[in-house]
Design a protein around this motif. Structure first.
Motif, PDB file in Angstrom:
ATOM      1  N   MET A 165      80.580  26.997  85.329  1.00 40.69           N
ATOM      2  CA  MET A 165      81.170  27.703  86.454  1.00 40.69           C
ATOM      3  C   MET A 165      82.348  28.542  85.977  1.00 40.69           C
ATOM      4  N   GLU A 166      82.099  29.404  84.981  1.00 40.53           N
ATOM      5  CA  GLU A 166      83.112  30.324  84.518  1.00 40.53           C
ATOM      6  C   GLU A 166      83.189  31.496  85.491  1.00 40.53           C
ATOM      7  N   LYS A 167      84.152  32.364  85.285  1.00 41.00           N
ATOM      8  CA  LYS A 167      84.258  33.529  86.144  1.00 41.00           C
ATOM      9  C   LYS A 167      83.003  34.384  86.000  1.00 41.00           C
ATOM     10  N   PHE A 168      82.573  34.947  87.121  1.00 42.95           N
ATOM     11  CA  PHE A 168      81.417  35.821  87.077  1.00 42.95           C
ATOM     12  C   PHE A 168      81.583  36.910  88.122  1.00 42.95           C
ATOM     13  N   GLU A 169      80.703  37.875  88.064  1.00 41.10           N
ATOM     14  CA  GLU A 169      80.746  39.016  88.964  1.00 41.10           C
ATOM     15  C   GLU A 169      79.332  39.374  89.384  1.00 41.10           C
ATOM     16  N   ILE A 170      79.171  39.703  90.658  1.00 37.89           N
ATOM     17  CA  ILE A 170      77.911  40.237  91.155  1.00 37.89           C
ATOM     18  C   ILE A 170      78.134  41.723  91.434  1.00 37.89           C
ATOM     19  N   ARG A 171      77.291  42.555  90.850  1.00 40.32           N
ATOM     20  CA  ARG A 171      77.440  44.006  91.007  1.00 40.32           C
ATOM     21  C   ARG A 171      76.193  44.588  91.654  1.00 40.32           C
ATOM     22  N   ILE A 172      76.412  45.404  92.685  1.00 37.56           N
ATOM     23  CA  ILE A 172      75.329  46.124  93.340  1.00 37.56           C
ATOM     24  C   ILE A 172      75.354  47.568  92.861  1.00 37.56           C
ATOM     25  N   ASP A 173      74.238  48.023  92.315  1.00 35.06           N
ATOM     26  CA  ASP A 173      74.127  49.387  91.804  1.00 35.06           C
ATOM     27  C   ASP A 173      73.107  50.142  92.652  1.00 35.06           C
ATOM     28  N   ALA A 174      73.595  51.096  93.433  1.00 29.86           N
ATOM     29  CA  ALA A 174      72.712  51.878  94.307  1.00 29.86           C
ATOM     30  C   ALA A 174      72.417  53.259  93.747  1.00 29.86           C
ATOM     31  N   THR A 175      72.912  53.561  92.549  1.00 31.48           N
ATOM     32  CA  THR A 175      72.792  54.921  92.019  1.00 31.48           C
ATOM     33  C   THR A 175      71.357  55.302  91.700  1.00 31.48           C
ATOM     34  N   ALA A 176      70.513  54.316  91.399  1.00 32.64           N
ATOM     35  CA  ALA A 176      69.130  54.620  91.024  1.00 32.64           C
ATOM     36  C   ALA A 176      68.183  54.615  92.217  1.00 32.64           C
ATOM     37  N   TRP A 220      72.237  48.649 106.544  1.00 35.38           N
ATOM     38  CA  TRP A 220      73.348  48.908 105.626  1.00 35.38           C
ATOM     39  C   TRP A 220      73.047  50.149 104.806  1.00 35.38           C
ATOM     40  N   ARG A 221      73.978  51.088 104.778  1.00 36.45           N
ATOM     41  CA  ARG A 221      73.840  52.287 103.964  1.00 36.45           C
ATOM     42  C   ARG A 221      74.300  51.936 102.546  1.00 36.45           C
ATOM     43  N   TYR A 222      73.366  51.962 101.612  1.00 40.07           N
ATOM     44  CA  TYR A 222      73.601  51.469 100.257  1.00 40.07           C
ATOM     45  C   TYR A 222      74.830  52.113  99.606  1.00 40.07           C
ATOM     46  N   GLU A 223      75.584  51.304  98.884  1.00 41.38           N
ATOM     47  CA  GLU A 223      76.686  51.802  98.061  1.00 41.38           C
ATOM     48  C   GLU A 223      76.929  50.837  96.919  1.00 41.38           C
ATOM     49  N   ASN A 224      77.618  51.312  95.898  1.00 40.58           N
ATOM     50  CA  ASN A 224      77.935  50.475  94.746  1.00 40.58           C
ATOM     51  C   ASN A 224      79.103  49.554  95.100  1.00 40.58           C
ATOM     52  N   LEU A 225      78.921  48.256  94.845  1.00 42.08           N
ATOM     53  CA  LEU A 225      79.962  47.281  95.166  1.00 42.08           C
ATOM     54  C   LEU A 225      80.037  46.212  94.082  1.00 42.08           C
ATOM     55  N   ARG A 226      81.191  45.575  93.977  1.00 42.22           N
ATOM     56  CA  ARG A 226      81.393  44.461  93.047  1.00 42.22           C
ATOM     57  C   ARG A 226      82.020  43.282  93.789  1.00 42.22           C
ATOM     58  N   PHE A 227      81.583  42.097  93.440  1.00 39.26           N
ATOM     59  CA  PHE A 227      82.124  40.869  94.018  1.00 39.26           C
ATOM     60  C   PHE A 227      82.500  39.919  92.884  1.00 39.26           C
ATOM     61  N   GLU A 228      83.745  39.443  92.912  1.00 38.79           N
ATOM     62  CA  GLU A 228      84.248  38.575  91.858  1.00 38.79           C
ATOM     63  C   GLU A 228      84.254  37.128  92.308  1.00 38.79           C
ATOM     64  N   SER A 229      83.974  36.232  91.382  1.00 38.17           N
ATOM     65  CA  SER A 229      84.009  34.806  91.691  1.00 38.17           C
ATOM     66  C   SER A 229      85.423  34.376  92.049  1.00 38.17           C
ATOM     67  N   GLY A 230      85.500  33.302  92.823  1.00 39.82           N
ATOM     68  CA  GLY A 230      86.802  32.762  93.203  1.00 39.82           C
ATOM     69  C   GLY A 230      87.473  33.501  94.339  1.00 39.82           C
ATOM     70  N   LYS A 231      86.705  34.281  95.121  1.00 41.97           N
ATOM     71  CA  LYS A 231      87.292  35.060  96.214  1.00 41.97           C
ATOM     72  C   LYS A 231      86.535  34.872  97.523  1.00 41.97           C
ATOM     73  N   ILE A 232      87.293  34.944  98.621  1.00 41.26           N
ATOM     74  CA  ILE A 232      86.717  35.053  99.955  1.00 41.26           C
ATOM     75  C   ILE A 232      86.686  36.529 100.318  1.00 41.26           C
ATOM     76  N   LYS A 249      65.171  41.824 100.588  1.00 41.51           N
ATOM     77  CA  LYS A 249      64.550  42.519  99.462  1.00 41.51           C
ATOM     78  C   LYS A 249      65.507  43.555  98.889  1.00 41.51           C
ATOM     79  N   PHE A 250      65.485  43.704  97.573  1.00 45.32           N
ATOM     80  CA  PHE A 250      66.384  44.650  96.917  1.00 45.32           C
ATOM     81  C   PHE A 250      65.925  46.099  97.079  1.00 45.32           C
ATOM     82  N   ASP A 251      64.619  46.304  97.273  1.00 39.11           N
ATOM     83  CA  ASP A 251      64.053  47.659  97.302  1.00 39.11           C
ATOM     84  C   ASP A 251      64.456  48.398  96.026  1.00 39.11           C
ATOM     85  N   ASP A 252      65.142  49.544  96.171  1.00 41.97           N
ATOM     86  CA  ASP A 252      65.516  50.329  94.986  1.00 41.97           C
ATOM     87  C   ASP A 252      66.864  49.919  94.396  1.00 41.97           C
ATOM     88  N   LEU A 253      67.527  48.983  95.027  1.00 43.48           N
ATOM     89  CA  LEU A 253      68.819  48.536  94.495  1.00 43.48           C
ATOM     90  C   LEU A 253      68.629  47.752  93.205  1.00 43.48           C
TER      91      LEU A 253
END
Length: 255
Positions: free
Chosen positions: A18-29, A49-61, A84-88
Motif C-alpha cells: 500500500m505505497e503511494k499510487f496515482e490513478i490517471r485518466i487520459d482522454a487525449t486519445a 461526463w464530458r471526458y477530461e484528463n484527471l489525476r487522483f492521488e492516494s491518501g486523499k478524499i 466502460k472506459f470506451d476510448d479513455l
C-alpha cells in the motif's frame, strides 16, 4: 505489523504494497464525442461526463462537485470499475489498466445496490480478515471505524448512520484501495459526518486509499475533502439569444 490494507492482488498479477499510487485518466486519445453516458440502478437514471484528463492521488478524499447529469457520479463509478472506459485510457502510476483491474481494488461505500448489502457486519469483516491474512483483529477495526456492538449482527443494508462506516470497514478489511460512492446531497454528507463518517474516511486515507464523494456543491464538501474537482458544463447563451431573436423577435429574455 501488517494492516488489512497492506497487500492487494492487482489484476495484472502483481502484488503491491500500500505505497503511494496515482490513478490517471487520459482522454487525449479519445475518438468519440468526448462524452460518456451511463445508467445506474435505483432512482438515479443516468449521468453524463464530458471526458477530461484527471489525476487522483492516494491518501486523499476527493469531492467530485457538479450538478447531477454533468458527471460527478459517472466519474466516481468510472474509478470504481463500474463504467466502460470506451476510448479513455486509465493508468495506475505508469501502468495502463483495464476496467476489471479497477473493479478488483475498488469498493462502494453505499452497499445498498451491491452484492454485499446483506453481509453481516462482524461475520463479514472477520471473514475478510482471514482471507486477506490481516493481522488486525476485528475489535481493532471496529474501534477504527466506530462500529457499535449492538449492530455487529446487523446486515449492512439494515444500518442507517453507521452504514457507510461499516461498509468502509469491510472494504478496508478486504484490502481495497479506492472507495467510491453514489451522488449524494451536501446535507447527506453533513448528517453522516454527525455520525462520525469523516473518522472512517480518514482511516481509509491514512491507509493509503483514495476516497471519491460525488456531490452537487462544495458548501459542506470543502470542509471535509482534501481536494475538490469541479465538473462544470459550458452553456452557449449567445447562441440561444440569437435563436430566440430569430424565432420570437427577442433574445433579451436571457441575461
Amino acid at each position: 505489523m501488517v494492516t488489512c490494507a497492506a497487500y492487494v492482488l492487482w489484476g495484472i498479477g502483481v502484488i503491491y504494497k500500500m505505497e503511494k499510487f496515482e490513478i490517471r485518466i487520459d482522454a487525449t486519445a479519445s475518438t468519440s464525442e468526448l462524452v460518456g453516458l451511463v445508467s445506474f440502478p435505483g432512482k438515479y437514471e443516468s449521468d453524463i461526463w464530458r471526458y477530461e484528463n484527471l489525476r487522483f492521488e492516494s491518501g486523499k478524499i476527493y469531492g467530485l462537485v457538479g450538478e447531477y447529469g454533468q458527471g460527478p457520479m459517472f466519474l466516481s463509478y468510472l474509478l470504481g470499475g463500474k463504467v466502460k472506459f470506451d476510448d479513455l485510457k486509465l493508468y495506475y502510476n505508469d501502468t495502463e489498466i483495464k476496467r476489471h483491474d479497477l473493479e478488483r481494488i475498488s469498493w462502494n461505500l453505499e452497499p445498498h445496490y451491491e452484492k454485499y448489502k446483506k453481509a453481516v457486519v462482524k461475520k463479514s469483516i472477520e471473514k475478510a480478515i482471514r482471507e486477506n491474512q490481516c493481522e488486525e483483529a476485528f475489535q481493532t477495526i471496529a474501534e477504527r471505524f466506530i462500529l457499535t456492538e449492538p449492530r455487529y449482527d446487523r446486515k449492512l443494508f439494515q444500518l442507517s448512520g453507521e452504514r457507510w462506516r461499516a461498509s468502509a470497514a469491510l472494504g478496508y478489511a478486504s484490502g481495497k484501495k479506492i472507495f467510491y460512492a453514489p451522488y449524494r446531497a451536501s446535507k447527506f454528507y453533513y448528517n453522516m459526518c454527525q455520525s462520525a463518517l469523516l473518522k472512517a474516511l480518514k482511516e481509509l486515507t491514512a491507509s493509503g486509499a483514495i476516497v471519491l464523494l460525488p456531490v452537487g456543491s462544495d458548501d459542506f464538501m470543502k470542509h471535509i475533502a482534501d481536494e475538490c474537482i469541479y465538473i462544470k458544463q459550458e452553456y452557449d447563451v449567445e447562441e440561444l439569444k440569437e435563436r430566440y431573436q430569430e424565432l420570437f423577435g427577442t433574445g433579451e429574455w436571457f441575461h
